[in-house]
Scaffold this motif. Structure first.
Motif, mmCIF file in Angstrom:
data_model
loop_
_atom_site.group_PDB
_atom_site.id
_atom_site.type_symbol
_atom_site.label_atom_id
_atom_site.label_comp_id
_atom_site.label_asym_id
_atom_site.label_seq_id
_atom_site.Cartn_x
_atom_site.Cartn_y
_atom_site.Cartn_z
ATOM 1 N N MET A 198 0.820 -1.223 -0.247
ATOM 2 C CA MET A 198 0.078 -0.023 -0.124
ATOM 3 C C MET A 198 1.048 1.276 0.068
ATOM 4 O O MET A 198 1.839 1.460 0.728
ATOM 5 C CB MET A 198 -0.877 -0.122 1.321
ATOM 6 C CG MET A 198 -1.841 1.161 1.216
ATOM 7 S SD MET A 198 -2.912 1.046 2.974
ATOM 8 C CE MET A 198 -1.737 1.705 4.208
ATOM 9 N N TYR A 199 0.536 1.995 -0.957
ATOM 10 C CA TYR A 199 1.189 3.483 -0.850
ATOM 11 C C TYR A 199 0.361 4.519 -0.140
ATOM 12 O O TYR A 199 -0.889 4.318 -0.207
ATOM 13 C CB TYR A 199 1.313 3.890 -2.528
ATOM 14 C CG TYR A 199 2.248 3.113 -3.047
ATOM 15 C CD1 TYR A 199 3.596 3.676 -3.417
ATOM 16 C CD2 TYR A 199 1.968 2.028 -4.051
ATOM 17 C CE1 TYR A 199 4.632 3.065 -4.120
ATOM 18 C CE2 TYR A 199 2.724 1.303 -4.718
ATOM 19 C CZ TYR A 199 4.210 1.913 -4.748
ATOM 20 O OH TYR A 199 5.124 1.045 -5.613
ATOM 21 N N VAL A 200 0.946 5.540 0.616
ATOM 22 C CA VAL A 200 0.278 6.252 1.581
ATOM 23 C C VAL A 200 0.572 7.710 0.986
ATOM 24 O O VAL A 200 1.498 8.144 0.528
ATOM 25 C CB VAL A 200 0.896 6.132 2.822
ATOM 26 C CG1 VAL A 200 0.152 7.417 3.667
ATOM 27 C CG2 VAL A 200 0.326 4.774 3.448
ATOM 28 N N GLU A 201 -0.459 8.502 0.893
ATOM 29 C CA GLU A 201 -0.480 9.975 0.474
ATOM 30 C C GLU A 201 -1.090 10.698 1.601
ATOM 31 O O GLU A 201 -2.207 10.384 2.128
ATOM 32 C CB GLU A 201 -1.054 10.151 -0.560
ATOM 33 C CG GLU A 201 -0.290 9.616 -2.042
ATOM 34 C CD GLU A 201 -1.126 10.010 -3.389
ATOM 35 O OE1 GLU A 201 -2.208 10.749 -3.214
ATOM 36 O OE2 GLU A 201 -0.490 9.629 -4.280
ATOM 37 N N ILE A 202 -0.443 11.792 2.175
ATOM 38 C CA ILE A 202 -0.858 12.633 3.158
ATOM 39 C C ILE A 202 -1.367 14.063 2.633
ATOM 40 O O ILE A 202 -0.382 14.834 2.222
ATOM 41 C CB ILE A 202 -0.180 12.545 4.248
ATOM 42 C CG1 ILE A 202 0.433 11.280 5.012
ATOM 43 C CG2 ILE A 202 -0.569 13.546 5.436
ATOM 44 C CD1 ILE A 202 1.273 11.145 6.072
ATOM 45 N N ASN A 203 -2.719 14.159 2.657
ATOM 46 C CA ASN A 203 -2.966 15.551 2.134
ATOM 47 C C ASN A 203 -3.416 16.432 3.376
ATOM 48 O O ASN A 203 -4.290 16.495 4.012
ATOM 49 C CB ASN A 203 -4.492 15.302 1.430
ATOM 50 C CG ASN A 203 -4.983 16.659 0.867
ATOM 51 O OD1 ASN A 203 -4.143 17.655 1.019
ATOM 52 N ND2 ASN A 203 -5.997 16.616 0.004
ATOM 53 N N LEU A 204 -2.423 17.150 3.711
ATOM 54 C CA LEU A 204 -2.212 18.046 5.070
ATOM 55 C C LEU A 204 -1.813 19.514 4.752
ATOM 56 O O LEU A 204 -0.394 19.769 4.760
ATOM 57 C CB LEU A 204 -1.366 17.589 6.154
ATOM 58 C CG LEU A 204 -2.245 16.658 7.000
ATOM 59 C CD1 LEU A 204 -1.088 15.617 8.197
ATOM 60 C CD2 LEU A 204 -3.030 17.463 8.057
ATOM 61 N N PRO A 205 -2.568 20.376 4.514
ATOM 62 C CA PRO A 205 -2.183 21.714 4.129
ATOM 63 C C PRO A 205 -1.352 22.199 5.184
ATOM 64 O O PRO A 205 -1.861 22.234 6.398
ATOM 65 C CB PRO A 205 -3.471 22.366 3.823
ATOM 66 C CG PRO A 205 -4.519 21.460 3.336
ATOM 67 C CD PRO A 205 -3.939 20.153 4.163
ATOM 68 N N GLU A 206 -0.343 23.147 4.905
ATOM 69 C CA GLU A 206 0.418 23.708 6.007
ATOM 70 C C GLU A 206 -0.347 25.140 6.619
ATOM 71 O O GLU A 206 -1.191 25.636 5.897
ATOM 72 C CB GLU A 206 1.686 24.278 5.443
ATOM 73 C CG GLU A 206 2.680 23.354 5.085
ATOM 74 C CD GLU A 206 3.228 22.357 6.359
ATOM 75 O OE1 GLU A 206 3.262 23.126 7.382
ATOM 76 O OE2 GLU A 206 3.515 21.264 6.355
ATOM 77 N N VAL A 207 -0.251 25.217 7.546
ATOM 78 C CA VAL A 207 -0.928 26.339 8.456
ATOM 79 C C VAL A 207 0.190 26.925 9.221
ATOM 80 O O VAL A 207 0.697 26.377 10.525
ATOM 81 C CB VAL A 207 -2.064 25.797 9.215
ATOM 82 C CG1 VAL A 207 -2.548 27.136 10.048
ATOM 83 C CG2 VAL A 207 -3.050 25.360 8.481
ATOM 84 N N PRO A 208 0.724 28.111 9.099
ATOM 85 C CA PRO A 208 1.710 28.854 9.965
ATOM 86 C C PRO A 208 1.137 29.622 11.282
ATOM 87 O O PRO A 208 0.077 29.662 11.107
ATOM 88 C CB PRO A 208 2.220 29.871 8.923
ATOM 89 C CG PRO A 208 1.084 30.121 8.201
ATOM 90 C CD PRO A 208 0.457 29.001 7.796
ATOM 91 N N VAL A 209 1.961 29.540 12.194
ATOM 92 C CA VAL A 209 1.540 30.167 13.311
ATOM 93 C C VAL A 209 1.626 31.788 13.315
ATOM 94 O O VAL A 209 2.916 32.265 12.624
ATOM 95 C CB VAL A 209 2.519 29.842 14.566
ATOM 96 C CG1 VAL A 209 1.922 30.480 15.773
ATOM 97 C CG2 VAL A 209 2.287 28.169 14.798
ATOM 98 N N PRO A 210 0.506 32.309 13.383
ATOM 99 C CA PRO A 210 0.705 33.926 12.971
ATOM 100 C C PRO A 210 1.433 34.825 14.036
ATOM 101 O O PRO A 210 1.533 34.733 15.247
ATOM 102 C CB PRO A 210 -0.720 34.327 12.924
ATOM 103 C CG PRO A 210 -1.537 33.298 13.795
ATOM 104 C CD PRO A 210 -0.647 32.092 13.825
#
Length: 217
Positions: A1-13
């Motif tokens: 099984m191949y794994v892809e992770i769709n997790l957008p980056e969110v910077p600390v303001p």
């Protein structure tokens, strides 16, 4: 099984740090203690939610990048961080909605009345509340012995799994959401709402009582 992770980056303001500097060394955003309490609670919870999201993201990536061990510790940390993130988002939303609609018509309330972020709408606030309630109620069921065999015992990262287009017998699993029972929320939506919360935090940080926007009609 191949794994892809769709997790957008969110910077600390950076605006959140600026808020506390202004609060302690210049002036609070309001002369009303309740308004200051709501604003500070919102700012604190937004920062916490973003930090927890980032830590949950890092732990999830660590889990699937480690090919030499099972990585249960990373999995459990990821779940705990995401649970805290969603709880903090729910609480921050409540604080913002109360701040924006405060009956005292404080200058900060009037300033924020022109802002209509999606995270503060009834539908999304309800979605966050239901997921947060699911986390807390599931824990209560576990502690009280009311959990059924085969029933999930925690929030979990999940997503679709499809056949690999060129490798027979292989699949591609994409982690793009959090699931608890029959409720789910995508990482893309979480990142979008956190970005909106961050933008509002910047406005609160930059607010000057002498510059008040007209309330939305």
């Amino acid at each position: 099984m191949y794994v892809e992770i769709n997790l957008p980056e969110v910077p600390v303001p950076a605006a959140i740090a600026n808020y506390w500097l202004n609060y302690f060394f210049r002036a609070s955003p309001s002369g009303n203690y309740q308004i200051n309490a709501l604003a500070s609670t919102y700012m604190r919870l937004v920062e916490a939610a973003i930090v927890e999201y980032r830590m949950g993201s890092a732990a999830l990536r660590e889990l699937w990048s480690n090919h030499t061990s099972l990585g249960l510790g990373a999995m459990h940390r990821s779940i705990a961080h995401f649970e805290s993130c969603l709880s903090d988002m729910h609480r921050a939303t409540n604080a913002y909605r109360r701040l924006r609609r405060h009956k005292g018509m404080d200058p900060l309330t009037l300033f924020l009345a022109s802002e209509k972020p999606s995270f503060a709408t009834d539908s999304i606030a309800r979605q966050l509340r239901l997921v947060r309630d699911g986390i807390h109620h599931l824990e209560e069921m576990v502690v009280e012995g009311r959990i059924a065999e085969g029933q999930p015992i925690a929030l979990k990262p999940d997503g679709p799994e499809v056949q690999h287009p060129t490798e027979p017998g292989q699949t591609i699993k994409t982690f793009d959401r959090l699931v608890i029972g029959d409720r789910q929320v995508t990482f893309q939506n979480i990142a979008t709402w956190l970005a909106e919360m961050s933008a509002i935090a910047a406005k609160v940080s930059q607010f000057e009582p002498g510059h008040v926007a007209e309330p939305a009609s």
